[in-house]
Design a protein around this motif. Sequence first.
Motif, short mmCIF file in Angstrom:
data_model
loop_
_atom_site.label_atom_id
_atom_site.label_comp_id
_atom_site.label_asym_id
_atom_site.label_seq_id
_atom_site.Cartn_x
_atom_site.Cartn_y
_atom_site.Cartn_z
N TRP A 1 -2.31 -5.72 7.42
CA TRP A 1 -1.31 -4.70 6.83
C TRP A 1 -0.55 -4.26 8.14
O TRP A 1 -0.81 -4.28 9.07
CB TRP A 1 -2.03 -3.46 6.54
CG TRP A 1 -2.96 -3.47 5.22
CD1 TRP A 1 -4.38 -3.53 5.23
CD2 TRP A 1 -2.34 -3.59 3.87
NE1 TRP A 1 -4.54 -3.78 3.54
CE2 TRP A 1 -3.63 -3.43 3.24
CE3 TRP A 1 -0.97 -3.62 3.48
CZ2 TRP A 1 -3.53 -3.80 1.73
CZ3 TRP A 1 -1.10 -3.59 1.86
CH2 TRP A 1 -2.07 -3.85 1.03
N ASP B 1 1.06 -1.12 0.02
CA ASP B 1 -0.15 -0.04 0.05
C ASP B 1 0.91 1.12 0.06
O ASP B 1 1.45 1.51 0.98
CB ASP B 1 -0.76 0.04 1.47
CG ASP B 1 -1.73 1.41 1.40
OD1 ASP B 1 -1.58 2.08 0.53
OD2 ASP B 1 -2.19 1.28 2.31
N LYS B 2 1.06 1.76 -1.26
CA LYS B 2 2.07 2.77 -1.40
C LYS B 2 1.65 4.11 -0.60
O LYS B 2 2.55 4.72 -0.07
CB LYS B 2 2.34 3.01 -2.71
CG LYS B 2 3.58 3.71 -3.18
CD LYS B 2 4.06 3.91 -4.60
CE LYS B 2 5.39 4.41 -4.61
NZ LYS B 2 5.64 4.82 -6.26
N ALA B 3 0.54 4.47 -0.71
CA ALA B 3 0.00 5.62 -0.06
C ALA B 3 0.28 5.69 1.40
O ALA B 3 0.56 6.84 1.88
CB ALA B 3 -1.47 5.98 -0.44
N ASN B 4 -0.16 4.75 2.09
CA ASN B 4 0.07 4.70 3.58
C ASN B 4 1.18 4.03 4.15
O ASN B 4 1.47 3.55 5.33
CB ASN B 4 -1.03 3.75 4.22
CG ASN B 4 -2.33 4.49 3.66
OD1 ASN B 4 -2.65 5.67 4.19
ND2 ASN B 4 -3.41 4.12 2.84
N ASP B 5 2.32 3.51 3.18
CA ASP B 5 3.63 3.07 3.54
C ASP B 5 3.44 1.76 4.34
O ASP B 5 3.92 1.61 5.55
CB ASP B 5 4.44 4.13 4.32
CG ASP B 5 5.85 3.89 4.25
OD1 ASP B 5 6.39 3.19 3.34
OD2 ASP B 5 6.59 4.41 5.03
N ARG B 6 2.65 0.90 3.90
CA ARG B 6 2.53 -0.37 4.56
C ARG B 6 2.70 -1.50 3.53
O ARG B 6 2.29 -1.34 2.51
CB ARG B 6 1.31 -0.38 5.53
CG ARG B 6 0.04 -0.22 4.63
CD ARG B 6 -1.17 -0.06 5.72
NE ARG B 6 -2.38 0.12 4.82
CZ ARG B 6 -3.44 0.16 5.20
NH1 ARG B 6 -3.77 -0.27 6.44
NH2 ARG B 6 -4.50 0.34 4.53
N SER C 1 3.05 -1.55 8.87
CA SER C 1 3.51 -0.29 8.55
C SER C 1 5.19 -0.79 8.29
O SER C 1 5.69 -1.88 8.83
CB SER C 1 3.60 0.62 9.71
OG SER C 1 4.38 0.27 11.00
N ARG C 2 5.80 0.07 7.60
CA ARG C 2 7.25 -0.12 7.46
C ARG C 2 8.01 -0.17 8.77
O ARG C 2 9.08 -1.06 8.91
CB ARG C 2 7.85 0.84 6.52
CG ARG C 2 9.27 0.71 5.85
CD ARG C 2 9.81 1.92 5.21
NE ARG C 2 8.75 2.24 4.20
CZ ARG C 2 9.21 1.88 2.98
NH1 ARG C 2 10.16 1.18 2.85
NH2 ARG C 2 8.31 2.50 1.69
N PHE D 1 -7.98 -2.09 -0.16
CA PHE D 1 -7.09 -2.29 0.99
C PHE D 1 -8.11 -3.05 2.07
O PHE D 1 -7.45 -3.26 3.15
CB PHE D 1 -6.97 -1.02 1.66
CG PHE D 1 -6.08 -0.05 0.63
CD1 PHE D 1 -4.84 -0.35 0.17
CD2 PHE D 1 -6.95 0.95 -0.01
CE1 PHE D 1 -4.20 0.55 -0.70
CE2 PHE D 1 -6.29 1.76 -1.19
CZ PHE D 1 -5.00 1.30 -1.52
#
Length: 426
Positions: free
Chosen positions: A339, A244-249, A341-342, A325
């Motif tokens: 999901w 999920d590029k927009a939410n960096d996850r 997070s990074r 998502f």
Amino acid sequence: MFLPPLQTLILRLRRPLPKTLTRRARISPAMSVNLQTHAFAGNPLRSKLARPAGPCSPGSALETLKSLLAAGADEASSPGFKVLAFRKGRPLARSLEPVSDTPPRWRLGWVPPSKFNDSSVGDFVYLGPGSEGDADTVYWAIDVSSSPSGVGLGGGGDDGLCFVELRTLMVATDWADTHTMGELAIAGHARALLEWHNVSRFCGHCGASTVPIEAGRRKQCTNESCKKRIYPRVDPVVIMLVIDKANDRALLSRQSRFVPRMWSCLAGFIEPGESLEEAVRRETWEETGIEVGEVVYHSSQPWPVGPNSMPCQLMVGFFAYAKSFEIHVDKAELEDAKWHSREDVRNALTFAEYEKAQRTAAFKVNQMCKGVEKGQNFSTDFNVESGELAQMFIPGPFAIAHHLISSWVHEGAPDRFAGIPLNCAP
């Protein structure tokens, strides 16, 4: 839809793994473990094919081996032939004594053909000639699981040889040691061929028995009206890190067979009639209900440590960008999917002590080869963490999943591929 030129596409498919900044790979919370090749890839015996008419070619080498076995040759008469024995999928190995504070390193337990004089030449599988400095040596593999051949081999103790699970050797491998990585690739190739022989004893077309040809690299039906040629089986699998590029996850999943707290990438077999990119989208949708758009190739890895019914899977790795998502887990396939997070994934990489796992497995292989711990299976030693239990950890550097995940965490690898996707969503 814009498609890249064929040359660009080929270059992308051949893109190697990121190179290490130093000669040896290092483990630290701040960086991923980068390898020149994946585990089980980079087989040195397959780097250069023997000349068709040369003494090390499959046909010529097989005739020489046949003569040696017929004559009951001893070790001294066959210096140019080395054999790797397997028992129940386990290669014969030995362990070198540790030097200073480094863990012991293992090596394959090559033995001369004279150890198998009561075997048929058809029991041997050609692996290939040696590389530089060893070009006159021909390497073979043989399965002694249900054969009197090799009796006394692999008992540990005085001879220092032991049959060890390939997964255990995989974990015990120092990924900075190119020689051991090469031996792991040889063992993986040999096991895949031998297991393929075990599951292809009969022709799938007419049901007649099959026999090895071309020094065990192929098989052929014995039915005169069929004579179908059978080739080694490879089962392609897509494995993908959904982002999920927009939410960096990233989307990670768990299967019921996983050890506690381990999370990994989604994966699935390719169906007939679909492309790799289509398989990525279909598997992601079926298992999690997530719709995927852009799919970008990362790398591939042979995986010869799956079920015996699938002698060698080929893991084809991708980054996949999510278009939806909301997760709907298929409980028949997965235990859970979430999901992450990074930062959470980075912490998981920090907690999992892969170097400690490697050292532990290496010392245990050493004990097995000394006959101290016979019959134990240490393939469960993947779950090695620090004293404080982490909420999650991911597979070790021997798996392509690790490199997909760590590339995204530490280097933002998907951005390096952005621009021209391999295949755009409709």
